[in-house]
Design a protein around this motif. Structure first.
Motif, PDB file in Angstrom:
ATOM      1  N   UNK A  25       0.830  -1.221   0.000  1.00 53.80           N
ATOM      2  CA  UNK A  25       0.000   0.000   0.000  1.00 53.80           C
ATOM      3  C   UNK A  25       0.863   1.270   0.000  1.00 53.80           C
ATOM      4  N   UNK A  26       2.130   1.136   0.439  1.00 55.06           N
ATOM      5  CA  UNK A  26       3.014   2.305   0.468  1.00 55.06           C
ATOM      6  C   UNK A  26       3.836   2.451  -0.813  1.00 55.06           C
ATOM      7  N   UNK A  27       3.670   1.539  -1.775  1.00 54.33           N
ATOM      8  CA  UNK A  27       4.516   1.561  -2.976  1.00 54.33           C
ATOM      9  C   UNK A  27       3.682   1.642  -4.249  1.00 54.33           C
ATOM     10  N   UNK A  28       4.296   2.237  -5.292  1.00 61.08           N
ATOM     11  CA  UNK A  28       3.644   2.300  -6.603  1.00 61.08           C
ATOM     12  C   UNK A  28       4.007   1.083  -7.453  1.00 61.08           C
ATOM     13  N   UNK A  29       5.213   0.558  -7.215  1.00 59.45           N
ATOM     14  CA  UNK A  29       5.711  -0.540  -8.061  1.00 59.45           C
ATOM     15  C   UNK A  29       6.380  -1.598  -7.193  1.00 59.45           C
ATOM     16  N   UNK A  64      -0.973  -0.919  -7.265  1.00 57.87           N
ATOM     17  CA  UNK A  64       0.455  -1.187  -7.503  1.00 57.87           C
ATOM     18  C   UNK A  64       0.698  -1.848  -8.863  1.00 57.87           C
ATOM     19  N   UNK A  65       1.793  -1.415  -9.533  1.00 55.99           N
ATOM     20  CA  UNK A  65       2.241  -2.085 -10.757  1.00 55.99           C
ATOM     21  C   UNK A  65       3.265  -3.137 -10.364  1.00 55.99           C
ATOM     22  N   UNK A  66       3.314  -4.203 -11.115  1.00 54.44           N
ATOM     23  CA  UNK A  66       4.214  -5.311 -10.786  1.00 54.44           C
ATOM     24  C   UNK A  66       5.144  -5.588 -11.955  1.00 54.44           C
ATOM     25  N   UNK A  96      -1.306  -4.180 -15.192  1.00 47.21           N
ATOM     26  CA  UNK A  96      -0.677  -4.284 -13.862  1.00 47.21           C
ATOM     27  C   UNK A  96       0.573  -5.138 -13.793  1.00 47.21           C
ATOM     28  N   UNK A  97       0.844  -5.924 -14.853  1.00 51.68           N
ATOM     29  CA  UNK A  97       1.952  -6.875 -14.773  1.00 51.68           C
ATOM     30  C   UNK A  97       2.835  -6.724 -16.006  1.00 51.68           C
ATOM     31  N   UNK A  98       4.088  -6.329 -15.786  1.00 51.05           N
ATOM     32  CA  UNK A  98       5.011  -6.048 -16.878  1.00 51.05           C
ATOM     33  C   UNK A  98       6.199  -7.010 -16.787  1.00 51.05           C
ATOM     34  N   UNK A  99       6.637  -7.487 -17.939  1.00 54.48           N
ATOM     35  CA  UNK A  99       7.708  -8.488 -17.941  1.00 54.48           C
ATOM     36  C   UNK A  99       8.894  -7.961 -18.732  1.00 54.48           C
ATOM     37  N   UNK A 100      10.083  -8.094 -18.149  1.00 50.34           N
ATOM     38  CA  UNK A 100      11.294  -7.643 -18.840  1.00 50.34           C
ATOM     39  C   UNK A 100      11.582  -8.513 -20.052  1.00 50.34           C
ATOM     40  N   UNK A 101      11.906  -7.860 -21.163  1.00 48.01           N
ATOM     41  CA  UNK A 101      12.294  -8.613 -22.357  1.00 48.01           C
ATOM     42  C   UNK A 101      13.630  -9.316 -22.131  1.00 48.01           C
ATOM     43  N   UNK A 102      14.368  -8.849 -21.125  1.00 48.93           N
ATOM     44  CA  UNK A 102      15.696  -9.448 -20.892  1.00 48.93           C
ATOM     45  C   UNK A 102      15.655 -10.620 -19.901  1.00 48.93           C
ATOM     46  N   UNK A 198       0.763 -11.912 -24.398  1.00 45.97           N
ATOM     47  CA  UNK A 198      -0.355 -10.963 -24.223  1.00 45.97           C
ATOM     48  C   UNK A 198      -0.033  -9.885 -23.189  1.00 45.97           C
ATOM     49  N   UNK A 199       1.013 -10.109 -22.411  1.00 47.49           N
ATOM     50  CA  UNK A 199       1.377  -9.125 -21.375  1.00 47.49           C
ATOM     51  C   UNK A 199       2.302  -8.067 -21.964  1.00 47.49           C
ATOM     52  N   UNK A 200       2.403  -6.903 -21.315  1.00 51.68           N
ATOM     53  CA  UNK A 200       3.360  -5.917 -21.808  1.00 51.68           C
ATOM     54  C   UNK A 200       4.792  -6.419 -21.560  1.00 51.68           C
ATOM     55  N   UNK A 201       5.527  -6.636 -22.666  1.00 56.60           N
ATOM     56  CA  UNK A 201       6.931  -7.066 -22.566  1.00 56.60           C
ATOM     57  C   UNK A 201       7.767  -5.799 -22.740  1.00 56.60           C
TER      58      UNK A 201
END
Ligand code: IMP
Length: 423
Positions: A25-29, A64-66, A96-102, A198-201
């Motif tokens: 609750x105290x964090x954005x990411x 929160x974003x993850x 809400x859920x982002x995945x690193x391409x790396x 389908x997720x943001x990479x």
């Protein structure tokens, strides 16, 4: 804006999932920076118990974003299973859920190699979760790995096949062969990749740098624990990633001078799952009681965890390696009913007592030196404030704070979000 880190200080299973969930609750990411589906982060709230393996523990909070960072290894099949289990919560993953391409991919053959390698080790086996973690990180550092971003390339299938064929050759060299149905494993793998796509990479380091410039509050969530770190853990009985603070820098691309608070989580006793040395391990009724009351079974594998007294030599080491600024003590409630509580303050060695964590903590090299503190009878699970603590429990906390030279800011007295006391 600085990035705060949350790390386990023992052999994993300290309760990181619960604390991230409480702090979200105290964090954005919330950003995971290492490990993969070998982790099992359990969250309990509103009568629900949920285990996450790859997905950051901030996923249940509305705002929160993850982020799954570049240092994480992803098994698309397990990942899809996790997403499917979250379906009842109506989470908009695309937002809400982002995945690193790396981030690197765990292929079906990585899991097979893990199984073959463990089987070949016989008695020396590490006790791996067999999720393909070691072979995937080996391919990463060997510069053979396949990254999430690769699945968007036109020649990706060729890359996949080249690595798969290399793995199959490696598998054929093992003396005892394991059975597998590659066609079926591959079918599930490719189907699961469609869900991942389908997720943001994203280029997660850039995403995080922008967020830092925009003064967003970021929490980096560790997996496993410091004593399983590939460099500082009880090698070779470790995992294959950097579980300590430095891993948050390499696993997310955040600069060391932007690290803010370092939260270190520990249990009021110690547990370990899998093989490897554990100086304060108990083989008696006390250990059995800790395991039973603390429900010490692996969230990923279901294996019974080994239990023992708290080890201050190991904890001080972990605090120093990570630069911990605040401590969080979990599961003090499990120790209710012990007449006395033992605390390991040093190791006895052939050269005398030592207080630093040495090259080897195998039983032939070290044995624990204990002091004893009075225990407490009272049930702690219903407590809501520090002034309700039994005197012996307060004394235990005060002793640990003095020895560890770090404030204990959170005391957890049960698995639920609500059973959390801030000091
Ligand atoms: P691997 O990372 O699955 O290869 O396992 C290596 C060692 O780390 C084994 O002893 C595992 O039991 C241990 N391990 C891996 N992940 C976790 C975890 O999340 N919690 C506790 N132990 C773990």
């Amino acid at each position: 804006m600085s990035v705060d880190l949350l790390l386990g200080l023992q052999w994993g299973d300290e309760g990181k999932g619960k604390i991230v969930d409480v702090l979200t609750k105290d964090y954005d990411i919330i950003a995971r920076f290492q490990g993969g589906p070998n982790a099992g982060h359990t969250l309990k709230f509103d009568g629900i118990s949920h285990v996450l393996h790859t997905i950051p523990s901030g996923i249940f909070h509305p705002s929160a974003l993850n982020i799954i960072g570049n240092g994480v290894v992803i098994d698309p099949v397990i990942f899809k299973g996790e997403l499917d289990k979250l379906a009842p919560f109506n989470i908009d993953f695309a937002k809400k859920l982002f995945v690193s391409k790396k981030a690197h991919l765990i292929l079906p053959t990585h899991r097979l190699l893990d199984a073959a390698s463990e089987a070949a080790k016989g008695k020396a086996k590490i006790g791996s979760t067999l999720k393909g973690i070691g072979p995937t990180y080996m391919d990463k550092t060997g510069r053979n790995g396949i990254r999430v971003g690769d699945i968007l390339l036109s020649d990706w299938k060729l890359r996949y096949e080249a690595l798969r064929d290399k793995h199959l050759k490696m598998l054929s060299h093992y003396e005892s062969q394991i059975d597998f149905d590659l066609a079926s494993l591959e079918a599930t793998f490719f189907e699961s990749l469609e869900t991942l796509k389908e997720l943001p990479l994203i280029d997660s380091e850039d995403f995080l740098h922008t967020a830092q410039r925009e003064q967003k509050k970021i929490l980096a969530e560790g997996a496993q624990g410091s004593l399983l770190d590939v460099d500082f853990g009880t090698y070779p009985f470790v995992t294959s990633s950097t579980t300590t603070a430095a891993g948050a820098c390499t696993g997310l691309g955040i600069a060391p001078n932007t690290v803010g608070e370092v939260y270190g989580i520990f249990k009021a006793y110690t547990t370990r799952v899998g093989s490897g040395p554990f100086p304060t391990e108990l083989f008696d009724e006390d250990g059995e009681t800790m395991g039973r009351v603390g429900q010490e079974f692996g969230a990923t594998t279901g294996r019974a965890r080994r239990c023992g007294w708290i080890d201050l030599v190991a904890l001080k080491y972990a605090i120093r390696v990570n630069g911990v600024t605040q401590l969080m003590m979990m599961k003090g409630d499990v120790l209710s009913g012990f007449e006395t509580i033992k605390v390991c303050t040093a190791y006895a060695t052939a050269e005398g007592e030592i207080e630093h964590f040495p090259f080897s903590i195998e039983p032939e090299n070290v044995s624990p030196v204990y002091i004893e503190l009075p225990g407490w009878e009272e049930d702690l699970t219903q407590l809501t404030a520090e002034d309700q603590f039994p005197a012996s429990f307060s004394a235990y906390i005060a002793y640990l704070e003095k020895e560890l030279e770090t404030p204990i800011k959170i005391v957890s007295v049960g698995p639920d979000r609500k059973q959390t006391i801030f000091r």
